[in-house]
Design a protein around this motif. Sequence first.
Motif, short mmCIF file in Angstrom:
data_model
loop_
_atom_site.label_atom_id
_atom_site.label_comp_id
_atom_site.label_asym_id
_atom_site.label_seq_id
_atom_site.Cartn_x
_atom_site.Cartn_y
_atom_site.Cartn_z
N UNK A 46 0.83 -1.21 0.00
CA UNK A 46 0.00 0.00 0.00
C UNK A 46 0.86 1.26 0.00
N UNK A 47 1.98 1.24 0.70
CA UNK A 47 2.90 2.39 0.64
C UNK A 47 3.49 2.51 -0.77
N UNK A 48 3.83 1.38 -1.37
CA UNK A 48 4.44 1.41 -2.71
C UNK A 48 3.48 1.97 -3.75
N UNK A 49 2.19 1.59 -3.67
CA UNK A 49 1.25 2.06 -4.69
C UNK A 49 0.50 3.34 -4.26
N UNK A 50 0.80 3.83 -3.07
CA UNK A 50 0.19 5.08 -2.61
C UNK A 50 -1.15 4.95 -1.94
N UNK A 51 -1.66 3.71 -1.82
CA UNK A 51 -2.95 3.54 -1.14
C UNK A 51 -2.85 3.95 0.33
N UNK A 52 -1.68 3.70 0.95
CA UNK A 52 -1.41 4.24 2.28
C UNK A 52 -0.37 5.33 2.11
N UNK A 53 -0.68 6.49 2.69
CA UNK A 53 0.15 7.67 2.48
C UNK A 53 1.03 7.96 3.68
N UNK A 54 2.30 8.13 3.42
CA UNK A 54 3.23 8.63 4.43
C UNK A 54 4.43 9.21 3.67
N UNK A 55 4.81 10.46 3.97
CA UNK A 55 5.82 11.12 3.14
C UNK A 55 7.12 10.34 3.05
N UNK A 56 7.55 9.72 4.13
CA UNK A 56 8.80 8.96 4.07
C UNK A 56 8.56 7.58 3.47
N UNK A 57 7.55 6.89 3.96
CA UNK A 57 7.37 5.49 3.56
C UNK A 57 7.03 5.34 2.08
N UNK A 58 6.33 6.32 1.50
CA UNK A 58 6.04 6.20 0.07
C UNK A 58 7.32 6.26 -0.76
N UNK A 59 8.28 7.08 -0.32
CA UNK A 59 9.56 7.17 -1.03
C UNK A 59 10.37 5.89 -0.84
N UNK A 60 10.37 5.40 0.40
CA UNK A 60 11.14 4.18 0.73
C UNK A 60 10.59 2.97 -0.03
N UNK A 61 9.27 2.87 -0.13
CA UNK A 61 8.65 1.65 -0.66
C UNK A 61 8.63 1.62 -2.19
N UNK A 62 8.69 2.78 -2.83
CA UNK A 62 8.50 2.82 -4.29
C UNK A 62 9.44 1.87 -5.03
N UNK A 63 10.76 1.83 -4.69
CA UNK A 63 11.65 0.96 -5.48
C UNK A 63 11.64 -0.51 -5.06
N UNK A 64 10.85 -0.89 -4.07
CA UNK A 64 10.90 -2.28 -3.60
C UNK A 64 10.25 -3.23 -4.61
N UNK A 65 10.90 -4.37 -4.81
CA UNK A 65 10.31 -5.43 -5.63
C UNK A 65 9.37 -6.26 -4.76
N UNK A 66 8.57 -7.10 -5.42
CA UNK A 66 7.71 -8.00 -4.65
C UNK A 66 8.54 -8.88 -3.72
N UNK A 67 9.69 -9.36 -4.20
CA UNK A 67 10.47 -10.23 -3.32
C UNK A 67 11.13 -9.43 -2.20
N UNK A 68 11.53 -8.20 -2.47
CA UNK A 68 12.01 -7.34 -1.36
C UNK A 68 10.94 -7.27 -0.27
N UNK A 69 9.71 -7.05 -0.68
CA UNK A 69 8.62 -6.89 0.28
C UNK A 69 8.41 -8.18 1.07
N UNK A 70 8.42 -9.31 0.36
CA UNK A 70 8.25 -10.59 1.05
C UNK A 70 9.40 -10.86 2.02
N UNK A 71 10.62 -10.52 1.60
CA UNK A 71 11.78 -10.77 2.46
C UNK A 71 11.78 -9.87 3.69
N UNK A 72 11.45 -8.60 3.48
CA UNK A 72 11.38 -7.67 4.62
C UNK A 72 10.31 -8.12 5.61
N UNK A 73 9.16 -8.52 5.09
CA UNK A 73 8.08 -8.97 5.96
C UNK A 73 8.50 -10.23 6.72
N UNK A 74 9.19 -11.14 6.02
CA UNK A 74 9.64 -12.37 6.68
C UNK A 74 10.64 -12.06 7.79
N UNK A 75 11.53 -11.11 7.53
CA UNK A 75 12.52 -10.76 8.55
C UNK A 75 11.84 -10.16 9.80
#
Lengths: 85, 85
Positions: free
Chosen positions: A45-74
Amino acid sequence: QDSAAGRLKAQACSVCHGTMGVAVHPEAPHLAGQPAAYLETQLRHYRNGQRQHPVMNVIARPLSDSDIENLAAWFASIRVDAQGR
Amino acid sequence: QDSAAGRLKAQACSVCHGTMGVAVHPEAPHLAGQPAAYLETQLRHYRNGQRQHPVMNVIARPLSDSDIENLAAWFASIRVDAQGR
């Protein structure tokens, strides 16, 4: 999911969310032990802008699906104990 | 903030977020020990629709400002320990 890869990727998160997912910024949530499904949804949601936060939208934009899965797993892998008073 | 009042009000939260803020629903975040400022912001965003979630928008709509402060104080007061592997 590769939680070791997520842990490396999570270095960018540590400024606000702490090295072990315990937040060091008063407006940032703790991520340690959060359910992986929740964390994945929020990062998407941060990556696609559905959830808004000035820092998190910038941080999440370049993440791949596997980045997201790996971060969540960690962050989900960090053990947390909660105790009421 | 009145964390005891928040604890009572939090009974409605427990179906998903657990009685002590440790989520029992796989898509719901743990709330135990989260910073009060973060929790207040999220509840206000759910109340005004800035953050969207089908259940949370309904739950948050009737909350007063003091309800939000009390709920945040209660969940923030729960002690949490995180341990990396």
